[in-house]
Scaffold this active site. Structure first.
Site, PDB file in Angstrom:
ATOM      1  N   GLU A 435      34.787 -19.228  62.209  1.00 18.03           N
ATOM      2  CA  GLU A 435      34.294 -19.987  61.041  1.00 18.03           C
ATOM      3  C   GLU A 435      35.092 -19.677  59.783  1.00 18.03           C
ATOM      4  OE1 GLU A 435      32.716 -22.540  60.604  1.00 18.03           O
ATOM      5  OE2 GLU A 435      32.342 -22.517  62.742  1.00 18.03           O
TER       6      GLU A 435
HETATM    7  C1  LIG Z   1      35.489 -16.107  70.313  1.00 19.78           C
HETATM    8  C2  LIG Z   1      35.992 -17.191  69.437  1.00 19.78           C
HETATM    9  C3  LIG Z   1      35.234 -18.345  69.286  1.00 19.78           C
HETATM   10  C4  LIG Z   1      35.709 -19.395  68.483  1.00 19.78           C
HETATM   11  N1  LIG Z   1      34.999 -20.557  68.406  1.00 19.78           N
HETATM   12  C5  LIG Z   1      35.587 -21.658  67.841  1.00 19.78           C
HETATM   13  C6  LIG Z   1      34.991 -22.947  67.934  1.00 19.78           C
HETATM   14  O1  LIG Z   1      33.900 -23.109  68.484  1.00 19.78           O
HETATM   15  N2  LIG Z   1      35.661 -24.009  67.433  1.00 19.78           N
HETATM   16  C7  LIG Z   1      36.872 -23.883  66.805  1.00 19.78           C
HETATM   17  O2  LIG Z   1      37.440 -24.878  66.389  1.00 19.78           O
HETATM   18  N3  LIG Z   1      37.457 -22.657  66.676  1.00 19.78           N
HETATM   19  C8  LIG Z   1      36.849 -21.553  67.187  1.00 19.78           C
HETATM   20  N4  LIG Z   1      37.435 -20.321  67.084  1.00 19.78           N
HETATM   21  C9  LIG Z   1      38.679 -20.203  66.339  1.00 19.78           C
HETATM   22  C10 LIG Z   1      38.497 -19.443  65.012  1.00 19.78           C
HETATM   23  O3  LIG Z   1      37.761 -20.205  64.116  1.00 19.78           O
HETATM   24  C11 LIG Z   1      39.917 -19.108  64.515  1.00 19.78           C
HETATM   25  O4  LIG Z   1      40.398 -18.090  65.365  1.00 19.78           O
HETATM   26  C12 LIG Z   1      39.927 -18.656  63.063  1.00 19.78           C
HETATM   27  O5  LIG Z   1      39.596 -19.732  62.224  1.00 19.78           O
HETATM   28  C13 LIG Z   1      41.289 -18.110  62.624  1.00 19.78           C
HETATM   29  O6  LIG Z   1      42.351 -18.914  63.081  1.00 19.78           O
HETATM   30  P1  LIG Z   1      43.560 -18.233  63.877  1.00 19.78           P
HETATM   31  O7  LIG Z   1      42.968 -17.424  64.968  1.00 19.78           O
HETATM   32  O8  LIG Z   1      44.526 -19.281  64.259  1.00 19.78           O
HETATM   33  O9  LIG Z   1      44.213 -17.257  62.842  1.00 19.78           O
HETATM   34  P2  LIG Z   1      45.349 -17.618  61.723  1.00 19.78           P
HETATM   35  O10 LIG Z   1      45.002 -18.881  61.015  1.00 19.78           O
HETATM   36  O11 LIG Z   1      46.677 -17.524  62.355  1.00 19.78           O
HETATM   37  O12 LIG Z   1      45.134 -16.407  60.731  1.00 19.78           O
HETATM   38  C14 LIG Z   1      45.516 -15.063  61.066  1.00 19.78           C
HETATM   39  C15 LIG Z   1      45.121 -14.140  59.924  1.00 19.78           C
HETATM   40  O13 LIG Z   1      45.808 -14.537  58.743  1.00 19.78           O
HETATM   41  C16 LIG Z   1      44.892 -14.792  57.691  1.00 19.78           C
HETATM   42  N5  LIG Z   1      45.363 -15.947  56.915  1.00 19.78           N
HETATM   43  C17 LIG Z   1      45.660 -17.181  57.367  1.00 19.78           C
HETATM   44  N6  LIG Z   1      46.062 -17.963  56.348  1.00 19.78           N
HETATM   45  C18 LIG Z   1      46.026 -17.220  55.246  1.00 19.78           C
HETATM   46  C19 LIG Z   1      46.324 -17.445  53.869  1.00 19.78           C
HETATM   47  N7  LIG Z   1      46.716 -18.637  53.413  1.00 19.78           N
HETATM   48  N8  LIG Z   1      46.154 -16.424  53.000  1.00 19.78           N
HETATM   49  C20 LIG Z   1      45.727 -15.232  53.417  1.00 19.78           C
HETATM   50  N9  LIG Z   1      45.426 -14.944  54.699  1.00 19.78           N
HETATM   51  C21 LIG Z   1      45.580 -15.927  55.596  1.00 19.78           C
HETATM   52  C22 LIG Z   1      43.536 -15.034  58.334  1.00 19.78           C
HETATM   53  O14 LIG Z   1      42.479 -14.633  57.487  1.00 19.78           O
HETATM   54  C23 LIG Z   1      43.635 -14.185  59.594  1.00 19.78           C
HETATM   55  O15 LIG Z   1      43.182 -12.882  59.322  1.00 19.78           O
HETATM   56  C24 LIG Z   1      36.948 -19.250  67.816  1.00 19.78           C
HETATM   57  C25 LIG Z   1      37.686 -18.071  67.945  1.00 19.78           C
HETATM   58  C26 LIG Z   1      37.230 -17.061  68.754  1.00 19.78           C
HETATM   59  C27 LIG Z   1      38.074 -15.830  68.911  1.00 19.78           C
END
Ligand SMILES: Cc1cc2nc3c(=O)[nH]c(=O)nc-3n(C[C@H](O)[C@H](O)[C@H](O)COP(=O)(O)OP(=O)(O)OC[C@H]3O[C@@H](n4cnc5c(N)ncnc54)[C@H](O)[C@@H]3O)c2cc1C
Length: 592
Positions: A435
């Protein structure tokens, strides 16, 4: 083995003595008489202790399995899900026009805490369905609502949210899933989504996916994203189930926790979908679901901490180790129980004061949502919009920390799977990530929410705190222990806001280097406000000669602990914020 007892007494205290729900003038709240809410919460507690909590361990150890393209949930989940549906628990606050019970959201939230504490992974199947229900309810056409909502309210069909793709998580502007318009007004959806919670299961007859995709020829970036309703099984014109709809599960993710919830790679191969809301305004529609989900994830954060805390208290009372420094408390036994030791007390007080403050905050937040929905109260909407990232980010960070503290009370036994304490830690960890990861919540707070509507809502928050302090300054029970520390915390929060105003435009790095600290500074301040409200209510009950003096004395003592031991953290956060961007950004990227 773990156990769980619903904290109904504390919930009743917040609903009736702090929020005074029946006198608050919100439509529907006059139904929330204490006897009625007590009966609902007790029944939810019974189901949780007897049905859901025992399945928590089963979900963790068995996990979900993908068999011949269908996800199988852990043993017992299907029977429990049916029991929840048949008991009407999935429809509590849903619209009666679609089979719901029309109860206020605040009651649904209190009940939700109980279900999440008992079994978070299980509750997610229903929670995501509720989020999808809300998005369709807010943005769907009459035909879409009639087709989907009754079955989603009854949870005969579940719902999901499909945002994330392999190359795009936080930055949704990068998403590639395509939507090709068809002559009949529908769209063919093609693409891959990953990490989709409850993406498939064997609990419901259909799964209604809400999918973000880009219509052919739409602008690049976030402005070209639309939202679609894509059922797993296509529907016939009369709403009955038709043929499979080009939606399949590619694989199940192996993960750290919430094993009972299926996290799926979802493949959409020309699946038929209908537009939800307007073309290219998909993020707006999805935000209905995401805002609700963010509050719910904040709730997950402290609900996991509550369950872990309850078990830590039991263990601290039973485990005999060492002697109290002030003299033996259990002289006939080989040693004293852990709970006599100040450091164990410190840990339990951290946990207790956090969880009770967080509960008050989330129920207050839910009441603001009710005010917005049921009364069109724009100020309440502005306030909840401002504090949503605080609820999500702060409560999940601290909630996770508290599960670790509860695990620590068990010493080595907490690290061993047998006691079940590790599951709380593993399950709670995801709340800080999904989220919108917590760093991104902090960005949202500082980069968007502070300045929203010309800063009106944050200024209204400061005024609210100031007025409350002024109105209660003659209350001797509050003055030194509560009002003074609250005033100091609020000053720190305002000073941090001022720092961002003075430096943010000229050096955006200065604001964003302090955003995470600001989220925590805000979180502590608003929990301090909650504790001051609770202390006022507890003192009033004692002054009125309540027969339940122990409960209210405990409330005051726990509140004093939060104000004395947690609230001073605001000064540290302010100092970190005011140190600016240099300490954070000075090291060149290739020196790491
Ligand atoms: C168990 C699980 C269930 C999930 N359920 C759902 C679901 O039901 N539906 C769905 O759509 N998604 C779901 N997700 C996905 C989840 O919402 C994403 O993993 C999350 O939003 C972060 O995206 P990412 O993993 O690609 O990380 P990234 O976007 O690659 O980010 C990596 C890190 O960098 C930081 N970051 C990114 N951009 C910036 C910025 N501009 N400035 C500073 N920091 C930044 C983030 O805070 C994070 O710590 C789920 C994930 C998991 C692991």
């Amino acid at each position: 083995m773990t156990s769980y007892t619903a904290p109904t007494k504390d919930m009743q205290f917040v609903l009736h003595e702090v929020l005074n729900v029946t006198q608050s003038g919100v439509p529907g709240y006059d139904d929330l008489e204490p006897d009625f809410t007590q009966a609902v919460l007790e029944e939810a507690g019974k189901i949780s202790s007897e049905l859901l909590e025992p399945l928590n361990r089963v979900g963790d150890t068995e996990g979900c399995k993908l068999e011949n393209g269908v996800v199988r949930t852990p043993t017992g989940f299907k029977a429990a899900f049916d029991q929840m549906r048949e008991g009407g628990w999935t429809a509590l606050d849903c619209d009666p026009a679609y089979g719901g019970q029309g109860m206020p959201y605040v009651l649904n939230t209190a009940v939700g805490e109980i279900f999440v504490s008992a079994n978070m992974a299980f509750n997610m199947y229903q929670g995501l369905t509720h989020g999808a229900y809300s998005a369709i309810h807010a943005h769907g056409t009459d035909a879409q609502k009639a087709l989907f909502l009754p079955k989603m309210v009854s949870c005969e069909w579940s719902g999901t949210m499909n945002l994330t793709e392999p190359h795009c998580g936080t930055d949704l502007g990068l998403l590639r899933t395509k939507a090709e318009p068809q002559p009949d007004g529908t769209y063919k959806i093609t693409g891959q989504k990953i990490f989709i919670s409850a993406g498939d299961q064997d609990l419901t007859d259909n799964v209604i996916h809400l999918v973000l995709a880009r219509i052919t020829g739409a602008p690049a970036g976030i402005k070209g994203i639309s939202l679609f309703i894509v059922p797993k099984i296509a529907l016939n014109d009369d709403g009955s189930l038709g043929a499979p709809n080009g939606v399949s599960v590619g694989m199940l993710e192996e993960k750290m926790g919430i094993h009972g919830n299926a996290t799926c790679v979802m493949n959409f191969d020309g699946a038929a979908g209908t537009l939800l809301g307007q073309e290219n305004k998909g993020m707006r529609a999805m935000f209905t679901m995401m805002n609700e989900a963010r509050l719910w994830v904040g709730l997950q954060g402290y609900a996991e901490a509550e369950a872990a805390y309850q078990n830590a208290v039991i263990y601290a009372r039973e485990r005999l180790q060492g002697r109290a420094v002030t003299g033996a408390q259990n002289p006939d036994g080989p040693a004293d129980p852990l709970i006599v030791h100040p450091d164990i007390r410190r840990s339990l007080m951290d946990q207790k004061s956090f969880v009770e403050g967080a509960r008050a905050l989330v129920l207050w937040g839910a009441s603001l949502i009710d005010r917005g929905h049921l009364m069109g109260d724009k100020d309440a909407e502005g306030l909840i919009s401002l504090i949503t990232p605080v609820i999500k980010g702060f409560l999940t960070d601290r909630g996770f920390d508290m599960t670790v503290q509860a695990q620590q009370v068990f010493g080595g036994h907490g690290y061993i799977e047998e006691t079940g304490m590790s599951q709380f830690v593993r399950d709670a960890r995801i709340t800080m990530i999904y989220e919108g990861a917590n760093g991104v919540q902090a960005l949202d707070l500082v980069g968007r929410k502070l300045a929203q509507d010309g800063g009106k809502h944050v200024l209204a928050f400061f005024e609210m705190v100031k007025d409350f302090i002024k109105d209660n300054k003659e209350n001797a029970a509050l003055a030194t222990d509560f009002l003074d520390p609250l005033k100091a915390a609020s000053k720190d929060l305002q000073a941090a806001g001022m720092y961002f105003m003075q430096n943010g435009m000229t050096n955006p790095d200065a604001a964003l280097s302090g955003s995470y600290d600001f989220m925590h500074l805000f979180g502590h301040t608003v929990l301090g406000l909650m504790w001051t409200h609770m202390a006022k209510a507890a003192q009033a009950a004692l002054d009125a000669g309540s027969e339940d003096a122990d409960f209210y004395e405990a409330k005051l003592t726990t509140g004093r602990y939060y104000m004395a031991r947690q609230l001073p953290m605001t000064a540290t956060h302010l100092a970190r914020i005011q140190s600016g961007a240099d300490p954070v950004m000075a090291l060149p990227a290739d020196w790491f």
